[in-house]
Motif scaffolding. Structure first.
Motif, PDB file in Angstrom:
ATOM      1  N   LEU A  88       0.810  -1.216   0.000  1.00  0.00           N
ATOM      2  CA  LEU A  88       0.000   0.000   0.000  1.00  0.00           C
ATOM      3  C   LEU A  88       0.846   1.269   0.000  1.00  0.00           C
ATOM      4  O   LEU A  88       0.336   2.353  -0.248  1.00  0.00           O
ATOM      5  CB  LEU A  88      -0.918   0.017   1.232  1.00  0.00           C
ATOM      6  N   LEU A  89       2.128   1.130   0.298  1.00  0.00           N
ATOM      7  CA  LEU A  89       3.039   2.265   0.406  1.00  0.00           C
ATOM      8  C   LEU A  89       4.305   1.968  -0.373  1.00  0.00           C
ATOM      9  O   LEU A  89       4.878   0.893  -0.237  1.00  0.00           O
ATOM     10  CB  LEU A  89       3.387   2.518   1.881  1.00  0.00           C
ATOM     11  N   GLY A  90       4.714   2.930  -1.175  1.00  0.00           N
ATOM     12  CA  GLY A  90       5.993   2.839  -1.861  1.00  0.00           C
ATOM     13  C   GLY A  90       6.828   4.048  -1.490  1.00  0.00           C
ATOM     14  O   GLY A  90       6.295   5.057  -1.008  1.00  0.00           O
ATOM     15  N   PHE A  91       8.131   3.951  -1.688  1.00  0.00           N
ATOM     16  CA  PHE A  91       8.976   5.104  -1.423  1.00  0.00           C
ATOM     17  C   PHE A  91      10.211   5.065  -2.301  1.00  0.00           C
ATOM     18  O   PHE A  91      10.629   4.012  -2.780  1.00  0.00           O
ATOM     19  CB  PHE A  91       9.369   5.197   0.063  1.00  0.00           C
ATOM     20  N   ASP A  92      10.771   6.237  -2.513  1.00  0.00           N
ATOM     21  CA  ASP A  92      12.052   6.428  -3.174  1.00  0.00           C
ATOM     22  C   ASP A  92      12.876   7.311  -2.263  1.00  0.00           C
ATOM     23  O   ASP A  92      12.337   8.186  -1.590  1.00  0.00           O
ATOM     24  CB  ASP A  92      11.888   7.173  -4.513  1.00  0.00           C
ATOM     25  N   GLY A  93      14.177   7.102  -2.269  1.00  0.00           N
ATOM     26  CA  GLY A  93      15.049   7.999  -1.527  1.00  0.00           C
ATOM     27  C   GLY A  93      15.588   7.396  -0.257  1.00  0.00           C
ATOM     28  O   GLY A  93      15.714   6.182  -0.120  1.00  0.00           O
ATOM     29  N   ASN A  94      15.890   8.248   0.696  1.00  0.00           N
ATOM     30  CA  ASN A  94      16.571   7.891   1.927  1.00  0.00           C
ATOM     31  C   ASN A  94      15.618   7.236   2.924  1.00  0.00           C
ATOM     32  O   ASN A  94      14.762   7.894   3.510  1.00  0.00           O
ATOM     33  CB  ASN A  94      17.195   9.153   2.529  1.00  0.00           C
ATOM     34  N   VAL A  95      15.801   5.948   3.121  1.00  0.00           N
ATOM     35  CA  VAL A  95      14.922   5.201   4.031  1.00  0.00           C
ATOM     36  C   VAL A  95      15.074   5.686   5.475  1.00  0.00           C
ATOM     37  O   VAL A  95      14.130   5.622   6.242  1.00  0.00           O
ATOM     38  CB  VAL A  95      15.157   3.684   3.904  1.00  0.00           C
ATOM     39  N   GLU A  96      16.231   6.200   5.845  1.00  0.00           N
ATOM     40  CA  GLU A  96      16.439   6.675   7.223  1.00  0.00           C
ATOM     41  C   GLU A  96      15.488   7.810   7.582  1.00  0.00           C
ATOM     42  O   GLU A  96      14.957   7.848   8.689  1.00  0.00           O
ATOM     43  CB  GLU A  96      17.887   7.121   7.424  1.00  0.00           C
ATOM     44  N   VAL A  97      15.254   8.743   6.659  1.00  0.00           N
ATOM     45  CA  VAL A  97      14.340   9.842   6.985  1.00  0.00           C
ATOM     46  C   VAL A  97      12.891   9.374   7.004  1.00  0.00           C
ATOM     47  O   VAL A  97      12.082   9.883   7.769  1.00  0.00           O
ATOM     48  CB  VAL A  97      14.511  11.077   6.059  1.00  0.00           C
ATOM     49  N   VAL A  98      12.577   8.379   6.180  1.00  0.00           N
ATOM     50  CA  VAL A  98      11.232   7.801   6.204  1.00  0.00           C
ATOM     51  C   VAL A  98      10.989   7.143   7.561  1.00  0.00           C
ATOM     52  O   VAL A  98       9.946   7.329   8.183  1.00  0.00           O
ATOM     53  CB  VAL A  98      11.029   6.798   5.053  1.00  0.00           C
ATOM     54  N   LEU A  99      11.961   6.396   8.052  1.00  0.00           N
ATOM     55  CA  LEU A  99      11.840   5.745   9.359  1.00  0.00           C
ATOM     56  C   LEU A  99      11.792   6.778  10.487  1.00  0.00           C
ATOM     57  O   LEU A  99      11.071   6.597  11.469  1.00  0.00           O
ATOM     58  CB  LEU A  99      12.992   4.761   9.577  1.00  0.00           C
ATOM     59  N   LEU A 100      12.538   7.862  10.341  1.00  0.00           N
ATOM     60  CA  LEU A 100      12.523   8.929  11.336  1.00  0.00           C
ATOM     61  C   LEU A 100      11.123   9.527  11.445  1.00  0.00           C
ATOM     62  O   LEU A 100      10.596   9.701  12.541  1.00  0.00           O
ATOM     63  CB  LEU A 100      13.531  10.019  10.951  1.00  0.00           C
ATOM     64  N   LEU A 101      10.507   9.793  10.311  1.00  0.00           N
ATOM     65  CA  LEU A 101       9.146  10.324  10.316  1.00  0.00           C
ATOM     66  C   LEU A 101       8.186   9.333  10.962  1.00  0.00           C
ATOM     67  O   LEU A 101       7.335   9.715  11.761  1.00  0.00           O
ATOM     68  CB  LEU A 101       8.702  10.632   8.879  1.00  0.00           C
ATOM     69  N   GLY A 102       8.348   8.059  10.652  1.00  0.00           N
ATOM     70  CA  GLY A 102       7.486   7.030  11.229  1.00  0.00           C
ATOM     71  C   GLY A 102       7.662   6.838  12.721  1.00  0.00           C
ATOM     72  O   GLY A 102       6.775   6.329  13.400  1.00  0.00           O
ATOM     73  N   SER A 103       8.789   7.291  13.253  1.00  0.00           N
ATOM     74  CA  SER A 103       9.058   7.101  14.679  1.00  0.00           C
ATOM     75  C   SER A 103       8.506   8.227  15.548  1.00  0.00           C
ATOM     76  O   SER A 103       8.550   8.134  16.772  1.00  0.00           O
ATOM     77  CB  SER A 103      10.563   6.968  14.918  1.00  0.00           C
ATOM     78  N   LEU A 104       8.000   9.292  14.935  1.00  0.00           N
ATOM     79  CA  LEU A 104       7.464  10.394  15.729  1.00  0.00           C
ATOM     80  C   LEU A 104       6.247   9.929  16.514  1.00  0.00           C
ATOM     81  O   LEU A 104       5.349   9.305  15.981  1.00  0.00           O
ATOM     82  CB  LEU A 104       7.069  11.573  14.834  1.00  0.00           C
ATOM     83  N   GLU A 105       6.242  10.233  17.769  1.00  0.00           N
ATOM     84  CA  GLU A 105       5.122   9.888  18.653  1.00  0.00           C
ATOM     85  C   GLU A 105       4.304  11.134  18.951  1.00  0.00           C
ATOM     86  O   GLU A 105       4.797  12.253  18.862  1.00  0.00           O
ATOM     87  CB  GLU A 105       5.648   9.292  19.960  1.00  0.00           C
ATOM     88  N   GLU A 106       3.066  10.926  19.370  1.00  0.00           N
ATOM     89  CA  GLU A 106       2.221  12.042  19.758  1.00  0.00           C
ATOM     90  C   GLU A 106       2.772  12.665  21.035  1.00  0.00           C
ATOM     91  O   GLU A 106       3.301  11.970  21.903  1.00  0.00           O
ATOM     92  CB  GLU A 106       0.785  11.547  19.988  1.00  0.00           C
ATOM     93  N   LYS A 107       2.641  13.975  21.127  1.00  0.00           N
ATOM     94  CA  LYS A 107       3.087  14.688  22.331  1.00  0.00           C
ATOM     95  C   LYS A 107       2.380  14.099  23.544  1.00  0.00           C
ATOM     96  O   LYS A 107       1.203  13.747  23.489  1.00  0.00           O
ATOM     97  CB  LYS A 107       2.759  16.178  22.221  1.00  0.00           C
ATOM     98  N   LYS A 108       3.087  14.015  24.642  1.00  0.00           N
ATOM     99  CA  LYS A 108       2.519  13.469  25.876  1.00  0.00           C
ATOM    100  C   LYS A 108       1.380  14.337  26.379  1.00  0.00           C
ATOM    101  O   LYS A 108       0.391  13.867  26.867  1.00  0.00           O
ATOM    102  CB  LYS A 108       3.596  13.328  26.955  1.00  0.00           C
ATOM    103  N   ASN A 109       1.530  15.652  26.267  1.00  0.00           N
ATOM    104  CA  ASN A 109       0.488  16.589  26.684  1.00  0.00           C
ATOM    105  C   ASN A 109      -0.238  17.077  25.443  1.00  0.00           C
ATOM    106  O   ASN A 109       0.118  18.092  24.879  1.00  0.00           O
ATOM    107  CB  ASN A 109       1.089  17.766  27.469  1.00  0.00           C
TER     108      ASN A 109
END
Length: 114
Positions: A88-109
């Motif tokens: 369902l998802l494709g990507f081109d480019g730097n996988v590290e930045v894609v993973l970085l974006l995916g690792s963002l969590e919702e703010k605690k507050n």
């Protein structure tokens, strides 16, 4: 779903992200395919986090998915890895930045007003 609806839902979800730990600049273009077709970008540059409804030619990576998949991924109803594995998802480019974006969590507050 229209482009405006998809973009609005994604932006609303991403504005809840905790970016306090980001120490790497990036720009990712998201390409919506099918219904609501269009592009938007997510960038962290000069300490500013941006989600804007424009093409971003100078990007580190590009993501390709339909609008429903983007909404589910950025609202944390589906992880990017699952979307990729299901085709369902494709990507081109730097996988590290894609993973970085995916690792963002919702703010605690999350009670802060946007």
């Amino acid at each position: 779903m229209t482009y405006e609806k998809i973009f609005g839902e994604v932006k609303k979800s991403l504005l809840k992200a905790d970016i306090s730990g980001l120490d790497r600049e990036f720009a990712i273009q998201c390409n919506i395919q099918g219904e609501g077709e269009g592009a938007f970008y997510i960038a962290f540059k000069n300490g500013l986090f941006s989600i804007e409804p424009y093409d971003y030619k100078d990007n580190d990576a590009q993501l390709y998915a339909n609008g429903d998949t983007f909404v589910k991924m950025f609202s944390k109803k589906m992880c990017g890895k699952e979307a990729f594995e299901k085709g369902l998802l494709g990507f081109d480019g730097n996988v590290e930045v894609v993973l970085l974006l995916g690792s963002l969590e919702e703010k605690k507050n999350s009670s802060a007003k946007k």
